[in-house]
Design a protein around this motif. Structure first.
Motif, PDB file in Angstrom:
ATOM      1  N   TYR A 166       0.846  -1.176   0.000  1.00 43.77           N
ATOM      2  CA  TYR A 166       0.000   0.000   0.000  1.00 43.77           C
ATOM      3  C   TYR A 166       0.895   1.245   0.000  1.00 43.77           C
ATOM      4  O   TYR A 166       2.044   1.196   0.423  1.00 43.77           O
ATOM      5  N   GLN A 182       0.785   5.368   1.278  1.00 44.00           N
ATOM      6  CA  GLN A 182       0.070   6.360   2.073  1.00 44.00           C
ATOM      7  C   GLN A 182       0.764   7.704   1.889  1.00 44.00           C
ATOM      8  O   GLN A 182       1.887   7.913   2.338  1.00 44.00           O
ATOM      9  N   GLY A 216      -1.031  12.587   5.172  1.00 40.59           N
ATOM     10  CA  GLY A 216      -2.378  12.913   5.624  1.00 40.59           C
ATOM     11  C   GLY A 216      -3.488  12.182   4.915  1.00 40.59           C
ATOM     12  O   GLY A 216      -4.655  12.529   5.092  1.00 40.59           O
ATOM     13  N   GLN A 217      -3.154  11.166   4.152  1.00 42.64           N
ATOM     14  CA  GLN A 217      -4.162  10.454   3.371  1.00 42.64           C
ATOM     15  C   GLN A 217      -4.359   9.031   3.885  1.00 42.64           C
ATOM     16  O   GLN A 217      -3.621   8.549   4.742  1.00 42.64           O
ATOM     17  N   GLY A 218      -5.354   8.379   3.328  1.00 39.49           N
ATOM     18  CA  GLY A 218      -5.587   6.972   3.638  1.00 39.49           C
ATOM     19  C   GLY A 218      -4.623   6.086   2.874  1.00 39.49           C
ATOM     20  O   GLY A 218      -3.642   6.547   2.293  1.00 39.49           O
ATOM     21  N   LEU A 219      -4.903   4.819   2.876  1.00 35.46           N
ATOM     22  CA  LEU A 219      -4.033   3.847   2.226  1.00 35.46           C
ATOM     23  C   LEU A 219      -4.533   3.510   0.840  1.00 35.46           C
ATOM     24  O   LEU A 219      -5.701   3.161   0.657  1.00 35.46           O
ATOM     25  N   PHE A 253      -4.143   0.976  -2.260  1.00 39.85           N
ATOM     26  CA  PHE A 253      -3.673  -0.351  -2.615  1.00 39.85           C
ATOM     27  C   PHE A 253      -2.810  -0.286  -3.871  1.00 39.85           C
ATOM     28  O   PHE A 253      -3.157   0.379  -4.849  1.00 39.85           O
ATOM     29  N   LEU A 270       3.729   0.969   2.659  1.00 44.67           N
ATOM     30  CA  LEU A 270       3.448  -0.007   3.705  1.00 44.67           C
ATOM     31  C   LEU A 270       3.230  -1.385   3.098  1.00 44.67           C
ATOM     32  O   LEU A 270       2.564  -1.527   2.077  1.00 44.67           O
ATOM     33  N   PHE A 316       0.679  -5.193   9.494  1.00 41.31           N
ATOM     34  CA  PHE A 316       1.408  -4.210   8.704  1.00 41.31           C
ATOM     35  C   PHE A 316       2.834  -4.050   9.216  1.00 41.31           C
ATOM     36  O   PHE A 316       3.094  -4.137  10.427  1.00 41.31           O
ATOM     37  N   GLY A 333       6.745   0.362   7.543  1.00 38.85           N
ATOM     38  CA  GLY A 333       6.747   1.238   6.384  1.00 38.85           C
ATOM     39  C   GLY A 333       8.111   1.754   5.979  1.00 38.85           C
ATOM     40  O   GLY A 333       9.069   1.747   6.764  1.00 38.85           O
TER      41      GLY A 333
END
Lengths: 112, 112
Positions: free
Chosen positions: A35, A37, A40-43, A45, A91, A103, A106
């Motif tokens: 993933y 990231q 400040g954002q989500g993950l 894919f 990640l 996880f 990272g």
């Protein structure tokens, strides 16, 4: 190992260079995921390996991104000709039978 | 395409107060995950919800899943500063060993 191990933890590279990020999953976990990231954002894919099946590459943002998984264990994510927009935390996660996704810590990639 | 929406995205709450974070998803699924992420850290698994009506509690956090409404909630009771983090929900539509789709995360700040 006890957990998902990623290396390096931090990588600073010049624009245009290639980078390799490594992920060592939990022993026995058959599935491995990458993933991304952004700050400040989500993950997001990227790619997924399940056993000996062909990987699901549907999340790779461009053909500069590739990944391989050797011997059903360690995986390497390669980014060619890096761009500034590739700067993010990458990640890796692994799972077994879908009952727990673990996880790694990272790799923070900075392209300057 | 599976979409996962969390709200609120930002939450500032006083210590001792209660609040709920909501996670809606667009496709049938009976597996939902909640993760916590501290700044600069990886994702820590909080809850795995595997069936309709599942409820799990750990300390001041309680998660529930309503698969008919395609909704999960993360309820915070009597918040303390240590709960300050970003909370992500994630959905697995194929019931195991397939990539999770994440919400954008809820950044929680607990203030005195």
């Amino acid at each position: 190992g006890a957990g998902v191990s990623q290396s390096p933890s931090n990588k600073v590279t010049e624009k245009g260079k290639d980078v390799e990020l490594r992920c060592d999953p939990i022993s026995g976990h058959t599935a491995l995921y990458w993933y991304r990231q952004s700050l400040g954002q989500g993950l997001e894919f990227l790619i997924y390996f399940q056993g000996n099946s062909a990987p699901d590459k549907s999340g790779l943002p461009s053909d500069r991104f590739s990944a391989e998984r050797t011997g059903g264990s360690v995986s390497t994510l390669t980014i060619q000709r890096t761009q500034q927009e590739d700067s993010a935390v990458y990640l890796c996660a692994s799972s077994f039978e879908g009952y727990g996704y673990t996880f790694g810590s990272g790799t923070r990639l900075t392209v300057v | 395409e599976l979409k996962v929406e969390q709200n609120p995205l930002f939450l500032s709450m006083q210590e001792g107060k209660n609040y709920t974070i909501y996670c809606n998803y667009s496709t049938t699924s009976d597996r939902l995950y909640w993760y916590r992420q501290d700044p600069g850290k990886s994702l820590e698994s909080l809850f795995v919800l595997l069936s309709n009506g599942a409820v799990k509690q750990e300390g001041r956090l309680m998660a529930s899943l309503d698969t008919k409404a395609r909704l999960s909630t993360l309820h915070i009771t009597a918040a303390v500063h240590d709960l300050s983090a970003t909370y992500f929900c994630a959905v697995d539509i194929y019931s195991g060993n397939t990539p999770l789709v994440f919400g954008k995360g809820t950044r929680l700040s607990v203030i005195a």
